[in-house]
Motif scaffolding. Structure first.
Motif, mmCIF file in Angstrom:
data_model
loop_
_atom_site.group_PDB
_atom_site.id
_atom_site.type_symbol
_atom_site.label_atom_id
_atom_site.label_comp_id
_atom_site.label_asym_id
_atom_site.label_seq_id
_atom_site.Cartn_x
_atom_site.Cartn_y
_atom_site.Cartn_z
ATOM 1 N N ASP A 135 0.819 -1.211 0.000
ATOM 2 C CA ASP A 135 0.000 0.000 0.000
ATOM 3 C C ASP A 135 0.856 1.266 0.000
ATOM 4 N N ALA A 136 1.976 1.254 0.719
ATOM 5 C CA ALA A 136 2.800 2.461 0.838
ATOM 6 C C ALA A 136 4.206 2.080 1.284
ATOM 7 N N LEU A 137 5.098 3.059 1.183
ATOM 8 C CA LEU A 137 6.510 2.848 1.528
ATOM 9 C C LEU A 137 7.056 4.130 2.135
ATOM 10 N N LYS A 138 7.892 3.985 3.139
ATOM 11 C CA LYS A 138 8.628 5.122 3.698
ATOM 12 C C LYS A 138 10.096 4.740 3.827
ATOM 13 N N ILE A 139 10.969 5.699 3.536
ATOM 14 C CA ILE A 139 12.412 5.489 3.663
ATOM 15 C C ILE A 139 12.899 6.228 4.895
ATOM 16 N N ILE A 140 13.727 5.559 5.687
ATOM 17 C CA ILE A 140 14.216 6.133 6.940
ATOM 18 C C ILE A 140 15.751 6.181 6.932
ATOM 19 N N ASP A 141 16.305 6.785 7.977
ATOM 20 C CA ASP A 141 17.759 6.798 8.225
ATOM 21 C C ASP A 141 18.522 7.521 7.120
ATOM 22 N N TRP A 142 18.546 8.852 7.176
ATOM 23 C CA TRP A 142 19.104 9.690 6.123
ATOM 24 C C TRP A 142 20.459 10.292 6.486
ATOM 25 N N GLY A 143 21.126 9.762 7.478
ATOM 26 C CA GLY A 143 22.376 10.367 7.942
ATOM 27 C C GLY A 143 23.533 10.281 6.971
ATOM 28 N N ASN A 144 23.475 9.370 5.991
ATOM 29 C CA ASN A 144 24.565 9.224 5.011
ATOM 30 C C ASN A 144 24.239 9.839 3.656
ATOM 31 N N SER A 145 23.217 10.670 3.594
ATOM 32 C CA SER A 145 22.806 11.234 2.308
ATOM 33 C C SER A 145 23.872 12.172 1.745
ATOM 34 N N THR A 146 24.018 12.129 0.419
ATOM 35 C CA THR A 146 25.040 12.901 -0.292
ATOM 36 C C THR A 146 24.470 13.359 -1.634
ATOM 37 N N TRP A 147 25.256 14.149 -2.367
ATOM 38 C CA TRP A 147 24.877 14.555 -3.718
ATOM 39 C C TRP A 147 25.831 13.937 -4.729
ATOM 40 N N GLY A 148 25.270 13.254 -5.732
ATOM 41 C CA GLY A 148 26.120 12.635 -6.740
ATOM 42 C C GLY A 148 25.321 11.805 -7.718
ATOM 43 N N ASN A 149 26.005 10.866 -8.373
ATOM 44 C CA ASN A 149 25.390 10.019 -9.385
ATOM 45 C C ASN A 149 24.420 9.035 -8.740
ATOM 46 N N PRO A 150 23.166 8.978 -9.201
ATOM 47 C CA PRO A 150 22.168 8.117 -8.556
ATOM 48 C C PRO A 150 22.431 6.623 -8.698
ATOM 49 N N VAL A 151 23.273 6.209 -9.636
ATOM 50 C CA VAL A 151 23.500 4.771 -9.796
ATOM 51 C C VAL A 151 24.157 4.155 -8.561
#
Length: 588
Positions: free
Chosen positions: A400-416
């Motif tokens: 029915d739905a999805l949530k993503i958690i734990d964003w402490g390692n997020s960065t900017w770059g190539n999505p692959v």
């Protein structure tokens, strides 16, 4: 704030909860008086599943009085979003406890539930929350501070996802936004770092068993969501000066280059393990010969220019993806009970894909059961049922739905990089062999359709170019998949075991504990800067070699069929793709 922000779950108080929940309760019960009467705390993750932070679940009981009059009668508990709870959602019900089946009882430091504030009390409201703090481990805490993990996650919850969703609403209002848990309160300043969120387990969200991996249906939903995050952030990045506004976010390449010595240590352990397998001599020789070239290729991949720039989650694996189902049957994990009834449940619930996984696993179990340890010389018995994968997949339940958690390692770059991480840390080889091409097409079509709709088409990222990026970065997927399989599926290292109480936790030894913690903190602050110097790679590799040597014993024993199967499959798959040859040619 007049009340000190708690640094860990043991410091949470009724007074602090009263203050931080004030606005939330005023919104859900306007015009009333709200008094926090008691709360309970339970672990929010199994041992080893929350390595970089302390995650706990809180049930907070609040007395509600309307307009200063006597408390209203017959008031039913409400969920975090303010909606009425069903009778069986009361924390008094075992089936509705926000903690996972493996969670321990409430902490003795938490306030006991008094009779007049229990869920049965007619004027009591229960609020279900999840709280996240810095890790209690001093080394981990200081390392996360240096990596800005707490600051990045705080910004994700308080500003960035809101900005992204508003950006999309202005240009494509019919498109769904990025979904994360609702934040009640957040603070990140100096040594203070806390996120107080809704407990989405109460709403039916849960993770899939990491030992089993994501099947095709779960992957489809997740990849569409990840593609939308990447597409939206890519369009946002092209129009907004994000990196200057939020300089704490590293590039993906900068973040990944510090992990090279960890991968180096993993390859040493892989070679040592493969040497004990008589049927893997050729693979062992090829891996030994190209080990350094693999690490050099990893570094070269990170230095390559980026075709596309977007927000990468950075830790996109099965434990950070929570699903909710339209039917309540698959809302909670029943791994332990299912393990004792695998045969009957397999015949009733297995989809063709999951049955194929079961057959593959069974063949590995057969070989491992007869495998002799090269050093101890004894036969290996099969693992207990509690350590075996349950064959009952949730794929027969509609997501029915999805949530993503734990964003402490997020960065900017190539999505692959996010995509490689997801598919090689969180799936079995059988699933990848059967569905990889379809999933890659799904990702690319979702990405390009949304970027075009947002007015920022990815003109230079055709499917052919995307596929070149995917093939070029496969080495990263293999290395991280192998590293994560050892780190998260083992049962031998301490982080994957329930923590034991310390003698220093006794109240009368508090002064001693303060002194000991101060000494540890001083040593860590002296030691951590060395990791940023040339000697840092040497220190990091040897630190992880010490950990991996413990896991190597478990690999050689053959008692953990899940870990051994996943690890060997990743190595054999990489060998078949040709990356262990000196030319490192990837073959499909």
């Amino acid at each position: 704030m007049s009340v000190k922000t708690p640094g860990c779950s043991k410091e949470v108080s009724e007074r602090w909860l009263q203050e931080v929940l004030k606005d939330h309760l005023a919104e859900s019960h306007p015009g009333g008086q709200h008094d926090v009467t008691t709360f309970t705390i339970t672990p929010g993750a199994a041992p080893g599943d929350s390595l970089q932070s302390e995650l706990v679940l809180l049930d907070v009981w609040v007395k509600v009085k309307e307009d200063g009059s006597p408390a209203s009668q017959g008031a039913s508990p409400v969920l975090q979003d303010g909606s009425p709870a069903s009778p069986d959602s009361s924390p008094a019900s075992p089936d509705s406890s926000p903690a996972s089946p493996d969670s321990s009882p409430a902490s003795p430091d938490s306030s006991p539930a008094s009779p007049d504030s229990s869920p049965a009390s007619p004027d009591s409201t229960v609020v279900h929350l999840a709280a996240k703090f810095y890790s209690s481990d001093i080394m981990t805490r200081e390392l996360n501070k240096r990596m800005n993990s707490g600051q990045k996650e705080h910004l994700i919850y308080t500003k960035i996802i809101k900005e992204l969703n508003q950006f999309q609403a202005d240009r494509a209002p019919d498109e769904p936004g990025i979904s994360i848990p609702h934040l009640i309160y957040g603070r990140c300043a100096g040594n203070e770092n806390v996120l107080l969120m809704e407990n989405i387990k109460i709403q039916g969200y849960n993770t899939v068993d990491k030992r089993k991996g994501l099947d095709f249906e779960h992957l489809k939903v997740c990849i569409e969501h990840i593609a939308r995050l990447h597409a939206l952030s890519h369009a946002f990045y092209r129009e907004k000066d994000f990196r200057n506004k939020y300089p704490c976010f590293q590039s993906t390449s900068e973040h990944l280059k510090f992990l090279k010595p960890v991968l180096d240590a993993m390859l040493d352990i892989a070679i040592a393990f493969l040497r004990t397998l008589n049927d893997k001599k050729d693979v062992t020789q090829r891996l030994e010969a190209c080990k350094q070239s693999l690490l050099d290729k990893y570094s070269a991949i990170l230095l390559d220019g980026e075709s596309i720039t977007c927000l990468n989650h950075g830790d996109c694996w099965i434990n950070n993806i929570m699903y909710r189902y339209k039917s309540p049957l698959a809302r909670t994990s029943h791994v332990d009970s299912q393990a004792n009834n695998e045969d009957s449940q397999t015949s009733q619930h297995d989809s063709p894909a999951s049955h194929k996984d079961s057959q593959t696993l069974a063949s590995h179990e057969q070989s491992w059961a007869t495998h002799k340890d090269s050093q101890d010389g004894h036969n290996i018995s099969k693992a207990p049922a509690s350590q075996r994968v349950s064959h009952a997949h949730e794929s027969h339940q509609e997501i029915d739905a999805l949530k993503i958690i734990d964003w402490g390692n997020s960065t900017w770059g190539n999505p692959v990089f996010d995509l490689q991480f997801l598919l090689y840390t969180s799936t079995t080889r059988t699933v990848r062999n059967a569905h990889l091409d379809h999933l890659l097409h799904l990702y690319h079509s979702t990405f390009t359709k949304l970027t075009a709709k947002l007015g920022s088409p990815a003109a230079n990222w055709s499917y052919e170019q995307f596929k070149l990026d995917w093939d070029r970065t496969y080495t990263v997927g293999f290395l991280f998949g192998s590293t994560m399989s050892l780190g998260t599926l083992n049962t031998s290292i301490n982080v994957n075991k329930a923590p034991q109480p310390s003698c220093l936790d006794k109240p009368f030894l508090l002064p001693v504990k303060v002194v000991v913690d101060g000494i540890k903190l001083g040593m860590v602050k002296l030691f951590l800067p060395l990791f940023e110097k040339p000697i840092g790679e040497f220190l990091t590799k040897n630190m992880f070699l010490y950990i991996y040597k413990i896991i190597l014993k478990e690999l050689r024993s053959g008692q953990n069929e899940i870990m051994n199967t996943r690890f060997i499959d990743l190595i054999c798959e990489a060998d078949e793709k040709g990356i262990f040859s000196t030319e490192s040619v990837i073959t499909e």
